[in-house]
Motif scaffolding. Structure first.
Motif: not given
Lengths: 357, 357
Positions: A106-107, B74-82, B90-100, B103-109
């Motif tokens: 998701v992006v 670059v990956g990130m796992v987190l408990p939930a999106h909601f 997620s929002q800030i992570f994406e920004a950081h990853v893009r700066t570099r 491609c960000p991949v965020v998945v909830s667990t």
DNA sequence: ATGAAAGCGCTAACAA
DNA sequence: TTGTTAGCGCTTTCAT
């Protein structure tokens, strides 16, 4: 612990092959689940699997993907994560993708057309197998990109003309909301303050336009007057709405008896202004908000809300992706009306099971 | 439009090579930006780029990743999106990853240890280059998996012992909040209703434990009595908090003069109970909430909130990933106190620019 | 019931 | 300044 192999720390099928005495292709079969049809002896397969487990083997999806021309990835682009609606989308999207044994990506693209394009291209370069395009500012441009590499995709929330779309039925939802507002609106003969006003959103926005259309239609038929003068849709920005509502109140000499607020963002702005008023000011007002936020239920005046059916939105999107749809049909999903103080029975509760922190 | 090549619709460097007359490696260099150092004539490079553009070429990242042993993910796992907090992550992570340029991949667990393990393994199989582990239930188990394939990773929000962590300074934040609550709490000599109560969360939870510790400490020093009896931390569930606060009020014969609520989820439950009370009941109460929600600012009683510094949390996580950190240090980030009605100047505004819907 | 070998698209030595 | 070639880790014919 075995010693590391190769330069980096990853075990490959060759490592496994060496340590079991089997050939790489046998190992591949044993590990990818195709060994039955390849008539591999069960004992060999099991032994291989045991060893793989032991050595901490994980399939290199880049290699598999390259070979099979499928990546196991499903993509979704959306405007932002930091928003209840889209966050719910992500959550449900993930659940669907996992059901299918694939990996969700998701992006967010921050409503910037250029970023949308770039992101879709990036996802394509990772060989995603299908794509949900949520709330894109220019869905058709994205469709073109996808079509060029024949990638299956669906528009969600905002419709496009070059691919199937599944969106909320904004017209119907806004009709219901307007109707409900009129029903519970304090009676008043005041031809100015006694009317419902529409605040927030932008007229160039598809969703806003639909909602305004519904607002006008219902008022025309149920009240018999035109709502043209009652609409203040300049922007989704909270501060703009704060200003709009302040100026409205100054103009009409107090709060109106009803307000149709176009989103929780606008609502936030309205509340900012409201917080400058005394409690008594709210005895004669009903607010409708086209969007849902649990906290909004607890204001000291009745708030009616509309919640989009995120579940079905995503479900239908997958049905379309997986089915064989021709053309670019547009499916409209009915949203749900949340009456004041009905939080306890609201579907939001289902989220809390998994998401309570 | 040129005709499609191969079985699937994707142009490769070989297609480009053929149509420019250059060799695949030259094309590769021209397209991957290394052509300068490979001393390729500028004109050839430009010509190749032009043709690639024209033919709608996109790099196959699976192939590149396989070859270079780096995926660009670059990956990130987190408990939930909601959830506001994680969504901001997620929002800030994406920004950081893009700066570099990655491609960000965020998945909830969903806070399920098994799902956490599976997800991390999946991400590894896609060859992510580093991983942020946010709010994991069992960070150390995940560290083991990562270490085995020597993947750089950091724990965020919940600390682990096998990798560096960067978390909110719960103790300090809760101290500030408690202090502020005591300061603005209506004076009362009632030894029961005149005290602050702590509602929500679970004592086995690291964050809750820290907050309770701070709550007790501040009360002990500032009020001189023990807060042991004032703590109701059974669960993060809204309904449980609703029940807890109801029973509390019944027991002490009315609302207490102050409440320390452990999260917006619990706050939602508390409000559910509050909505059954008359408006006058709230004249003598101040509420503190360890978490932030803009709507909570607009209650008809003062609400002091704490907002975690998501920005710095993520920023420091990247600093650690990219730096050369030894051991498993734990960095604590100070959260921010939000006093009642300060919304207009709050940092949340920055989000609205991009996220207003 | 299993092995050998080719090739997915790309990059990086090494040649030229 | 450019081309040739090997190989990343995997799947998949085709042999055996």
């Amino acid at each position: 612990m075995k010693k590391k192999q190769k330069s980096n720390g990853k075990t490959t099928i060759y490592d496994i092959a060496r340590s079991t005495g089997a050939s790489p292709s046998t190992v591949s079969a044993a590990l990818s689940g195709t060994w039955r049809s390849r008539r591999i002896k069960e004992s060999t397969a099991l032994e291989i699997q045991r060893l793989a487990e032991e050595q901490g083997y994980t399939t290199n999806m880049q290699a598999r993907g390259l070979r099979k021309a499928r990546s196991g990835l499903v993509g979704m682009v959306l405007p932002a994560h930091f928003n209840r609606f889209y966050a719910a989308m992500s959550q449900i999207f993930e659940a669907h993708v996992r059901t299918r044994g694939m990996c969700p990506v998701v992006v967010s693209t921050l409503r910037e057309p250029e970023e949308e394009r770039r992101t879709v291209e990036t996802l394509i370069s990772y060989a995603i197998e299908s794509l949900l395009i949520v709330g894109a500012t220019d869905p058709d441009a994205l469709s073109d990109i996808c079509t060029a590499v024949n990638l299956k995709h669906v528009n969600v929330d905002l419709p496009g003309t070059k691919a199937p779309s599944v969106i909320s039925d904004n017209y119907s939802g806004a009709r219901q909301l307007t109707h409900e507002i009129l029903k519970s609106m304090p009676k008043s003969d005041d031809p100015v303050r006694g009317r419902p006003y529409f605040i927030g959103g932008a007229t160039w926005d598809f969703a806003t336009a639909e909602r305004i259309r519904a607002f006008k239609d219902v008022i025309a038929t149920e009240c018999g007057y035109s709502a043209d003068e009652l609409i203040l849709a300049q922007s989704y920005d909270p501060d703009a709405s704060a200003t709009d509502v302040r100026m409205l109140c100054e103009r009409i000499g107090g709060l109106p008896t009803a307000l149709f607020i176009n989103s929780t963002f606008s609502f936030e702005g309205v509340l900012k202004y409201f917080s400058t008023l005394p409690a008594e000011a709210f005895n004669n007002i009903v607010v409708g908000c086209y969007d849902y936020d649990p906290f909004a239920s607890f204001m000291h005046f009745p708030v009616i809300m509309v919640r989009q059916n995120v579940d079905r939105l995503v479900e239908e999107a997958f049905r379309i992706i997986e089915g064989d749809v021709d053309g670019a049909p547009c499916l409209q999903i009915e949203p749900e009306l949340i009456r004041p103080r009905t939080l306890s029975t609201s579907p939001s509760e289902t989220f809390h099971h998994n998401m309570t922190r």
